[in-house]
Design an enzyme around this catalytic site. Sequence first.
Site, short mmCIF file in Angstrom:
data_model
loop_
_atom_site.label_atom_id
_atom_site.label_comp_id
_atom_site.label_asym_id
_atom_site.label_seq_id
_atom_site.Cartn_x
_atom_site.Cartn_y
_atom_site.Cartn_z
N ILE A 110 0.90 -1.15 0.00
CA ILE A 110 0.00 0.00 0.00
C ILE A 110 0.94 1.20 0.00
O ILE A 110 1.78 1.36 0.89
CB ILE A 110 -1.00 0.01 1.18
N SER A 111 0.83 2.00 -1.05
CA SER A 111 1.76 3.14 -1.21
C SER A 111 1.59 4.10 -0.05
O SER A 111 0.54 4.14 0.60
CB SER A 111 1.46 3.89 -2.51
#
Length: 305
Positions: A103-104
């Site tokens: 998840i950025s």
Amino acid sequence: MVEAKSLRARCLEEMEASPRGYFGGLDWLRSAFLTVPREHFVPEKVWWPRPGPDGLYPLIDRHTTPARWLKSVYLLRTPLITQIDDGAAGPDSPASGAFTSSISCITVIIELLRHLAPAPGDKVLEIGTGTGYTTALLAHRTGPGIVTTIEIDPQVADRARHRLDALGIQAHTVTGDGEQGHPPGAPYDRILSTASVRHIPPAWLRQLRPGGVLIAPLDSPFGFDLTMRLTGNGQGAATGRPVATVEFMRLRGQRTPQAYSELGWPEDIDAQRWCDYEMHADQQGQQIRIRAPHRGSAAPAHTIR
Ligand SMILES: C[S@@+](CC[C@H](N)C(=O)[O-])C[C@H]1O[C@@H](n2cnc3c(N)ncnc32)[C@H](O)[C@@H]1O
């Protein structure tokens, strides 16, 4: 989850106070960030992106350390790793290997979306669905049923599809190789890649409408990736320039290093002037060259992560 809501509000405050101007005064982006529950998209077990003393990436487990897990979800500048070595190691224990899905981190996503600047009703193609979090933010802006997101890893894609469905977010979640774009939905007003490329895939250029915007992290000889913002001409070409520096995992088909001279880069490069470069990309390839700097312009700091 009340605590998550207040963590989101605190993140927003911190970003608003930053001279970097993450939201650029965009109310829709603030509203999307405050509305979408990031924690809903984060798996119960994730890896911390920096190795411990044993050289392994520590596991953060929601069941055993819920407070630590939630705090990690809402750290502004830390991505959480959701897959290593294309899934070779399950998320059961500390591990080593190459990061292949995540998840950025919050600040990076907010900046990408600010530069993408989608409008309500815009047809958007996202490459690299990951957890589905960015997809949810996009759908919040564009409206139901018009964001297409494509993920190469079937397990990652399935999980994202279920997480989006569970919140009633309507997006087309496609399992496939995003390097080919997604022709059935073309042309797109906006294309966003959250995996980095060494060269802009010709299919993306063909699928961008005239005046459409493509945002993609591009590998560079400077030692970091550049967030490229290109505008399409509707005939398979686009031009633009870097708007930020960033670090992303590579698009699967572009993992193998290639000589920068073969990727359209000039021989003499100056990392201090990364924002003075410009790019033209078309069906034949890409050309990058330095342009005359605007008087008084200074390179924004390279401080994304
Ligand atoms: C950094 S993650 C995206 C994270 C996502 N923005 C989020 O916040 O959840 C990059 C994703 O790109 C995917 N990916 C890599 N190559 C791809 C390709 N050719 N087509 C589609 N997805 C790809 C990876 O499997 C990974 O899930």
